[in-house]
Design a protein around this motif. Structure first.
Motif, PDB file in Angstrom:
ATOM      1  N   ARG A  25       9.306  21.292  -6.074  1.00  0.00           N
ATOM      2  CA  ARG A  25       8.587  20.606  -7.152  1.00  0.00           C
ATOM      3  C   ARG A  25       8.324  19.157  -6.769  1.00  0.00           C
ATOM      4  NH1 ARG A  25      11.202  21.600 -12.989  1.00  0.00           N
ATOM      5  NH2 ARG A  25       9.355  20.359 -13.559  1.00  0.00           N
ATOM      6  N   LEU A  26       9.335  18.486  -6.212  1.00  0.00           N
ATOM      7  CA  LEU A  26       9.152  17.102  -5.779  1.00  0.00           C
ATOM      8  C   LEU A  26       8.084  16.996  -4.695  1.00  0.00           C
ATOM      9  CD1 LEU A  26      12.815  15.740  -5.602  1.00  0.00           C
ATOM     10  CD2 LEU A  26      11.120  15.350  -7.383  1.00  0.00           C
ATOM     11  N   ARG A  27       8.050  17.979  -3.834  1.00  0.00           N
ATOM     12  CA  ARG A  27       7.072  17.984  -2.740  1.00  0.00           C
ATOM     13  C   ARG A  27       5.645  17.944  -3.262  1.00  0.00           C
ATOM     14  NH1 ARG A  27       7.253  22.675   1.944  1.00  0.00           N
ATOM     15  NH2 ARG A  27       5.940  21.630   3.512  1.00  0.00           N
ATOM     16  N   ARG A  28       5.421  18.504  -4.440  1.00  0.00           N
ATOM     17  CA  ARG A  28       4.070  18.609  -4.985  1.00  0.00           C
ATOM     18  C   ARG A  28       3.719  17.487  -5.960  1.00  0.00           C
ATOM     19  NH1 ARG A  28       5.960  23.997  -5.369  1.00  0.00           N
ATOM     20  NH2 ARG A  28       6.274  23.762  -7.631  1.00  0.00           N
ATOM     21  N   LYS A  29       4.680  16.639  -6.304  1.00  0.00           N
ATOM     22  CA  LYS A  29       4.436  15.586  -7.279  1.00  0.00           C
ATOM     23  C   LYS A  29       3.757  14.368  -6.642  1.00  0.00           C
ATOM     24  CE  LYS A  29       6.426  17.695 -10.768  1.00  0.00           C
ATOM     25  NZ  LYS A  29       5.657  18.155 -11.948  1.00  0.00           N
ATOM     26  N   ARG A  30       2.990  13.648  -7.482  1.00  0.00           N
ATOM     27  CA  ARG A  30       2.334  12.417  -7.033  1.00  0.00           C
ATOM     28  C   ARG A  30       2.856  11.246  -7.854  1.00  0.00           C
ATOM     29  NH1 ARG A  30      -1.776  10.940  -3.841  1.00  0.00           N
ATOM     30  NH2 ARG A  30      -2.356  13.137  -3.497  1.00  0.00           N
ATOM     31  N   VAL A  31       3.301  10.210  -7.158  1.00  0.00           N
ATOM     32  CA  VAL A  31       3.850   9.015  -7.789  1.00  0.00           C
ATOM     33  C   VAL A  31       2.979   7.815  -7.451  1.00  0.00           C
ATOM     34  CG1 VAL A  31       5.827   7.441  -7.877  1.00  0.00           C
ATOM     35  CG2 VAL A  31       6.206   9.919  -7.723  1.00  0.00           C
ATOM     36  N   ALA A  32       2.660   7.013  -8.457  1.00  0.00           N
ATOM     37  CA  ALA A  32       1.916   5.772  -8.253  1.00  0.00           C
ATOM     38  C   ALA A  32       2.888   4.601  -8.253  1.00  0.00           C
ATOM     39  CB  ALA A  32       0.870   5.579  -9.347  1.00  0.00           C
ATOM     40  N   ILE A  33       2.702   3.695  -7.306  1.00  0.00           N
ATOM     41  CA  ILE A  33       3.518   2.477  -7.230  1.00  0.00           C
ATOM     42  C   ILE A  33       2.577   1.301  -7.032  1.00  0.00           C
ATOM     43  CG2 ILE A  33       5.438   1.281  -6.121  1.00  0.00           C
ATOM     44  CD1 ILE A  33       6.248   3.988  -4.860  1.00  0.00           C
ATOM     45  N   ALA A  34       2.552   0.388  -7.986  1.00  0.00           N
ATOM     46  CA  ALA A  34       1.764  -0.834  -7.850  1.00  0.00           C
ATOM     47  C   ALA A  34       2.690  -1.944  -7.388  1.00  0.00           C
ATOM     48  CB  ALA A  34       1.109  -1.197  -9.179  1.00  0.00           C
ATOM     49  N   GLY A  35       2.358  -2.542  -6.237  1.00  0.00           N
ATOM     50  CA  GLY A  35       3.193  -3.582  -5.661  1.00  0.00           C
ATOM     51  C   GLY A  35       4.069  -3.036  -4.552  1.00  0.00           C
ATOM     52  N   MET A  36       3.889  -3.567  -3.348  1.00  0.00           N
ATOM     53  CA  MET A  36       4.690  -3.146  -2.196  1.00  0.00           C
ATOM     54  C   MET A  36       5.574  -4.280  -1.700  1.00  0.00           C
ATOM     55  SD  MET A  36       4.221   0.052  -1.188  1.00  0.00           S
ATOM     56  CE  MET A  36       4.360   0.510  -2.925  1.00  0.00           C
ATOM     57  N   GLY A  37       5.897  -5.215  -2.605  1.00  0.00           N
ATOM     58  CA  GLY A  37       6.703  -6.371  -2.229  1.00  0.00           C
ATOM     59  C   GLY A  37       8.183  -6.136  -2.425  1.00  0.00           C
ATOM     60  N   ASN A  56       0.152   7.201  -4.650  1.00  0.00           N
ATOM     61  CA  ASN A  56      -0.919   6.219  -4.767  1.00  0.00           C
ATOM     62  C   ASN A  56      -0.235   4.857  -4.758  1.00  0.00           C
ATOM     63  OD1 ASN A  56      -2.460   8.494  -5.204  1.00  0.00           O
ATOM     64  ND2 ASN A  56      -3.068   7.967  -7.286  1.00  0.00           N
ATOM     65  N   ILE A  57      -0.549   4.012  -3.768  1.00  0.00           N
ATOM     66  CA  ILE A  57       0.135   2.722  -3.660  1.00  0.00           C
ATOM     67  C   ILE A  57      -0.885   1.594  -3.603  1.00  0.00           C
ATOM     68  CG2 ILE A  57       2.157   3.745  -2.555  1.00  0.00           C
ATOM     69  CD1 ILE A  57       1.143   2.661   0.135  1.00  0.00           C
ATOM     70  N   ALA A  58      -0.511   0.450  -4.176  1.00  0.00           N
ATOM     71  CA  ALA A  58      -1.442  -0.672  -4.256  1.00  0.00           C
ATOM     72  C   ALA A  58      -0.733  -1.986  -3.957  1.00  0.00           C
ATOM     73  CB  ALA A  58      -2.070  -0.736  -5.645  1.00  0.00           C
ATOM     74  N   ASP A  59      -1.412  -2.851  -3.216  1.00  0.00           N
ATOM     75  CA  ASP A  59      -0.958  -4.221  -2.992  1.00  0.00           C
ATOM     76  C   ASP A  59      -2.083  -4.947  -2.264  1.00  0.00           C
ATOM     77  OD1 ASP A  59       2.137  -5.628  -2.872  1.00  0.00           O
ATOM     78  OD2 ASP A  59       0.504  -6.622  -1.786  1.00  0.00           O
ATOM     79  N   LEU A  60      -2.245  -6.241  -2.546  1.00  0.00           N
ATOM     80  CA  LEU A  60      -3.305  -7.009  -1.901  1.00  0.00           C
ATOM     81  C   LEU A  60      -2.761  -8.138  -1.027  1.00  0.00           C
ATOM     82  CD1 LEU A  60      -3.016  -9.537  -3.955  1.00  0.00           C
ATOM     83  CD2 LEU A  60      -4.835  -8.412  -5.235  1.00  0.00           C
TER      84      LEU A  60
END
Length: 286
Positions: A25-37, A56-60
């Motif tokens: 189940r974990l293998r198929r889940k998608r997690v979003a994380i904003a901020g890679m600091g 889905n990951i985000a950082d600028l």
């Protein structure tokens, strides 16, 4: 796929604490994380080692020397490199199966729909003072009924709050709308850790400036946060175990070896929080 990599073997040591069905189940889940600091990078690598394979990951931002004390991926060889690319590479080194959607310009109103596409859980990694982005992201999670977990690194502690579908929202708890940036910072810090376990051992208060969005930090608290966030993610994604939602808040302080579990009905409207906010505002001249 690299020769020698096998998902079942790579994460076989999880089995026992997880069932094989839960691991899949974990293998198929998608997690979003904003901020890679500070915390976001550790969130990503810890969740990847749990066997989650979609992110889905985000950082600028890019890495700089001042990040070395606390951020995953911050080393001499990554100086000047985008954090989001560095951490994506690290996650793929852990699990080459990882499907990672990278948002190199951060999360904003123009891409928030894409950022949360197909997402099962949001894990907060935004800078402590990024209030505009955080308010937008949590409001979107509430609207789309996406569970969200946030663990703040305060001193040498981890302060946990969950915002779940059907429960109290981020704005209902913190009540930041219409506040100045300084007051938002106070409301956020008081609301997140009402017990303030970390306040007793700050040795140099001059290093803290809410007006400038500046404060000391430790890598050990970021790693504590990643472990706590991963445990919450596990419970939410496999639907096993108790998950405390706001207005509950939990703080564990590693320096003091203390745990506090608070319940503040009404969030920052609660009398104890209102008193703490008023005292902080008076002390800081806000």
């Amino acid at each position: 796929m690299p020769v020698g990599f096998d998902y079942a073997t790579a994460f076989s040591r999880n089995i026992g604490w997880l069932t094989e069905v839960e691991q899949e189940r974990l293998r198929r889940k998608r997690v979003a994380i904003a901020g890679m600091g500070g915390v976001g990078g550790f969130h990503l690598t810890t969740l990847a080692r749990l066997g989650i394979s979609k992110f889905n990951i985000a950082d600028l931002d890019t890495f700089e020397v001042a990040n070395f004390n606390r951020q995953a991926g911050a080393v001499v060889s990554t100086l000047g490199r985008p954090k989001v690319d560095t951490l994506a590479d690290m996650a793929r080194d852990i699990n080459p199966e990882c499907d990672i959607r990278v948002f190199a310009d951060g999360v904003h109103s123009g891409n928030i729909e894409n950022f949360f596409q197909d997402v099962d859980l949001y894990v907060d990694g935004l800078d402590a003072f990024a209030f505009g982005a955080r308010e937008m992201v949590f409001a979107h999670c509430a609207e789309r009924r996406i569970p969200a977990t946030s663990v703040a690194p305060l001193g040498m502690s981890a302060a946990l709050m969950n915002f779940l579908p059907g429960s109290m929202t981020f704005e209902q708890y913190f009540r930041l709308t219409g506040c100045s940036e300084g007051e938002k910072a106070i409301r956020f810090l008081v609301g997140f850790a009402p017990s303030l376990l970390h306040r007793h051992y700050l040795v140099d208060p001059t290093r803290v400036s809410l007006a400038d969005g500046r404060g000391p930090s430790t890598g050990l608290s970021c790693m504590l946060c990643a472990g706590v966030a991963a445990a919450e993610a596990l419970k939410i994604l496999v639907d096993r175990g108790k998950v405390w939602a706001a207005p509950h808040a939990i703080q564990f302080d590693g320096f003091r070896n203390q745990l506090a579990h608070t319940w503040r009905p009404g969030g920052n409207r609660h009398p104890l929080n209102r008193i703490a906010i008023a005292i902080a505002k008076r002390q800081l001249g806000i």
